[in-house]
Each structure stands twice: as C-alpha cells, then as structure tokens.
Design a protein around this motif. Structure first.
Motif, PDB file in Angstrom:
ATOM      1  N   GLN A  84       0.939  -1.143   0.113  1.00  0.00           N
ATOM      2  CA  GLN A  84      -0.010   0.063   0.126  1.00  0.00           C
ATOM      3  C   GLN A  84       0.846   1.182  -0.202  1.00  0.00           C
ATOM      4  OE1 GLN A  84      -3.307   0.020  -0.378  1.00  0.00           O
ATOM      5  NE2 GLN A  84      -3.554  -2.277  -0.299  1.00  0.00           N
ATOM      6  N   ILE A  85       1.108   1.791  -1.139  1.00  0.00           N
ATOM      7  CA  ILE A  85       2.004   3.069  -1.250  1.00  0.00           C
ATOM      8  C   ILE A  85       1.454   4.346  -0.723  1.00  0.00           C
ATOM      9  CG2 ILE A  85       3.309   4.492  -2.763  1.00  0.00           C
ATOM     10  CD1 ILE A  85       3.562   2.069  -4.761  1.00  0.00           C
ATOM     11  N   ASP A  86       2.150   4.836   0.062  1.00  0.00           N
ATOM     12  CA  ASP A  86       1.737   6.184   0.815  1.00  0.00           C
ATOM     13  C   ASP A  86       2.973   6.803   1.298  1.00  0.00           C
ATOM     14  OD1 ASP A  86       0.874   8.231   2.498  1.00  0.00           O
ATOM     15  OD2 ASP A  86      -0.629   6.720   3.547  1.00  0.00           O
ATOM     16  N   ASP A  87       3.251   8.052   0.508  1.00  0.00           N
ATOM     17  CA  ASP A  87       4.622   8.718   0.632  1.00  0.00           C
ATOM     18  C   ASP A  87       4.837   9.666   2.002  1.00  0.00           C
ATOM     19  OD1 ASP A  87       5.231   8.299  -1.967  1.00  0.00           O
ATOM     20  OD2 ASP A  87       4.359  10.143  -2.655  1.00  0.00           O
ATOM     21  N   ARG A  88       3.612   9.497   2.691  1.00  0.00           N
ATOM     22  CA  ARG A  88       3.412  10.032   4.140  1.00  0.00           C
ATOM     23  C   ARG A  88       4.013   8.999   5.016  1.00  0.00           C
ATOM     24  NH1 ARG A  88      -2.676  11.205   4.324  1.00  0.00           N
ATOM     25  NH2 ARG A  88      -2.694   9.024   3.720  1.00  0.00           N
ATOM     26  N   VAL A  89       4.157   7.738   4.939  1.00  0.00           N
ATOM     27  CA  VAL A  89       4.643   6.883   5.988  1.00  0.00           C
ATOM     28  C   VAL A  89       6.091   6.345   5.639  1.00  0.00           C
ATOM     29  CG1 VAL A  89       2.221   6.401   6.325  1.00  0.00           C
ATOM     30  CG2 VAL A  89       3.413   4.908   4.795  1.00  0.00           C
ATOM     31  N   ASN A 114      12.153  10.917  -1.065  1.00  0.00           N
ATOM     32  CA  ASN A 114      10.684  10.492  -1.541  1.00  0.00           C
ATOM     33  C   ASN A 114      10.483  11.685  -2.239  1.00  0.00           C
ATOM     34  OD1 ASN A 114       9.989  12.441   0.338  1.00  0.00           O
ATOM     35  ND2 ASN A 114       8.742  11.034   1.373  1.00  0.00           N
ATOM     36  N   ASN A 169       8.382  13.701  -1.579  1.00  0.00           N
ATOM     37  CA  ASN A 169       8.180  15.163  -0.825  1.00  0.00           C
ATOM     38  C   ASN A 169       9.313  15.668  -0.405  1.00  0.00           C
ATOM     39  OD1 ASN A 169       5.218  14.867  -1.053  1.00  0.00           O
ATOM     40  ND2 ASN A 169       5.277  13.535   0.957  1.00  0.00           N
ATOM     41  N   GLN A 187       7.964   2.579  -3.337  1.00  0.00           N
ATOM     42  CA  GLN A 187       7.918   1.947  -1.931  1.00  0.00           C
ATOM     43  C   GLN A 187       7.746   0.634  -1.730  1.00  0.00           C
ATOM     44  OE1 GLN A 187       4.981   3.731   0.384  1.00  0.00           O
ATOM     45  NE2 GLN A 187       6.187   4.062   2.321  1.00  0.00           N
ATOM     46  N   VAL A 197       3.773  -0.228   9.214  1.00  0.00           N
ATOM     47  CA  VAL A 197       4.279   1.182   9.167  1.00  0.00           C
ATOM     48  C   VAL A 197       4.918   1.482  10.280  1.00  0.00           C
ATOM     49  CG1 VAL A 197       3.238   3.512   9.157  1.00  0.00           C
ATOM     50  CG2 VAL A 197       2.020   1.945   7.735  1.00  0.00           C
ATOM     51  N   GLU A 256       5.676   7.825  10.725  1.00  0.00           N
ATOM     52  CA  GLU A 256       4.807   8.996   9.880  1.00  0.00           C
ATOM     53  C   GLU A 256       5.878  10.017   9.765  1.00  0.00           C
ATOM     54  OE1 GLU A 256       0.851  10.003  11.051  1.00  0.00           O
ATOM     55  OE2 GLU A 256       0.026   7.802  10.552  1.00  0.00           O
TER      56      GLU A 256
END
Length: 219
Positions: free
Chosen positions: A62-67, A146, A148, A177, A214, A217
């Motif tokens: 589950q790709i999530d640039d915040r984690v 990343n 961000n 990721q 995870v 964050e």
C-alpha cells in the motif's frame, strides 16, 4: 510463495551434500538401520529449514508517501535518537530491526523515490545486536529521497552468521515504496534513520512485516 533467487545455488549444493552423506552412511553403516533413518530425518530437517529461509512470499504494497514501511520482517530492537555520521552527519531517529534465521530476509525500501546515495562497506561480523555492528560490520548504506523531498537512510548490516549481503540498486535509481532492493543471507539487521520530527508507530520488541508494517509517519 516462491523461492528467492539467492537460494537456488545454495539449495542445490546442499541437496548434493546431503545425498552424499546419506549414501556414505548407508554404505559404511548398514547396521543398525536406525543410523540410516536418523541421518535421513536430520537431512530432511536441515533442508527444510534452509528452504524456508529463502522463501519469498508475494505481498501487496500500500504505497503512501507520508509513511515509512518496515524494510524487512523481524523484531524492533532499537528506537532512539542518535548521531548518523556517514551521510547526514547530524542527529536522527533510528529504528533497528533484527532478522532471525526464521524470518524472510528480503530487504525492501521503506520509502519510494530517488536513490541519492548508495555505498558498500566491508567490515567485521559482530553479532547483529552489538551496538558497534551498525558502524563496524559489513554493511550497505542507501539514502532514498521520497517525492516530498524527505530523505530516509536504510542500512543493511551483516551479523555473525550473515556474511553475504546482496543488493540490486545503485545511485540515481528510482525505487517504488516496498520494492525489493536486497537480500541478506542467514540472520542480520537493518537500521533506518529518520528525521527528528518523524512520528514513530512501532514499539520495542514489536514484530514487523517487510513492506507492510508502518514504522513511522513523516511530517
């Protein structure tokens, strides 16, 4: 579930060796038969243990640039603020994950993005939980920026048993990721260095799953 490519040669050689041992036992120790049976059972146990070490399960990321995702299966053994002296040269939050021989040893990138730095270091083979293993053992250091603009450092560390670190990336590569970027054979450790404002989401002694758990964050 598939077999990792790093295990194919080892498993073939082990199969030949175990076959030869059983042949010699049968030839030179025909009686009592219990000796042959015990040798066969022991051989099967050894082969299955090594076989499971090289398992490579298929997982959904589950790709999530915040984690920040765990780079490997294992157990969290360190959560602390520490000085990172190779790349950042300043204080960072460190999370260390110890991988036992029973864990999947695929190494996955905790964040996706551009590989800004990658370096292999030859070194010692202290036990993986030794405080100096992060700076004195054989290891690789990878820094990924990343989308961000946050840089995360992840370090593969060889242990007393793990003496073969493999990697499949280089500087300027772009990684997704959770993408596999390396493998460590037979017990090891990974260190992750995060910005000081990262919010840690795991506890000491917590079990992790590479590419799924995870661990922090990012702000």
């Amino acid at each position: 579930m598939t077999l990792h490519k790093e295990g194919r040669k080892i498993l073939f050689i082990l199969l030949v060796v175990l076959f030869a041992i059983n042949y010699l036992v049968k030839r030179y120790f025909p009686e009592p038969e219990i000796v042959q049976q015990l040798t066969l059972v022991a051989s099967l146990v050894v082969y299955v243990l090594v076989l499971q070490f090289f398992r490579n399960p298929s997982i959904k990321i589950q790709i999530d640039d915040r984690v920040v995702l765990a780079p490997a299966d294992g157990k969290v053994v360190v959560i602390e603020n520490t000085m990172e002296g190779e790349y950042f040269k300043e204080e960072r939050k460190q999370i260390s994950i110890f991988m036992s021989p029973l864990n999947v040893h695929v190494c996955r990138t905790p964040v996706g993005g551009l590989v800004k730095y990658f370096k292999y270091h030859a070194g010692k083979y202290l036990v993986a939980w030794h405080p100096k293993s992060s700076t004195e053992n054989e290891r690789t250091t990878m820094v990924v920026e990343n989308p961000n603009g946050v840089e995360v450092l992840v370090r593969q560390i060889a242990g007393a048993v793990a003496r073969r670190i493999k990697w499949y990336t280089k500087e300027s590569d772009r990684l997704l990721q959770g993408q596999e970027y390396g493998f460590i054979k037979f017990g090891s450790r990974l260190d992750i260095f995060l910005p000081l404002d990262a919010e840690i989401k795991v506890d000491l002694e917590q079990k992790t799953k590479g590419g799924r758990t995870v661990i922090a964050e990012l702000k």
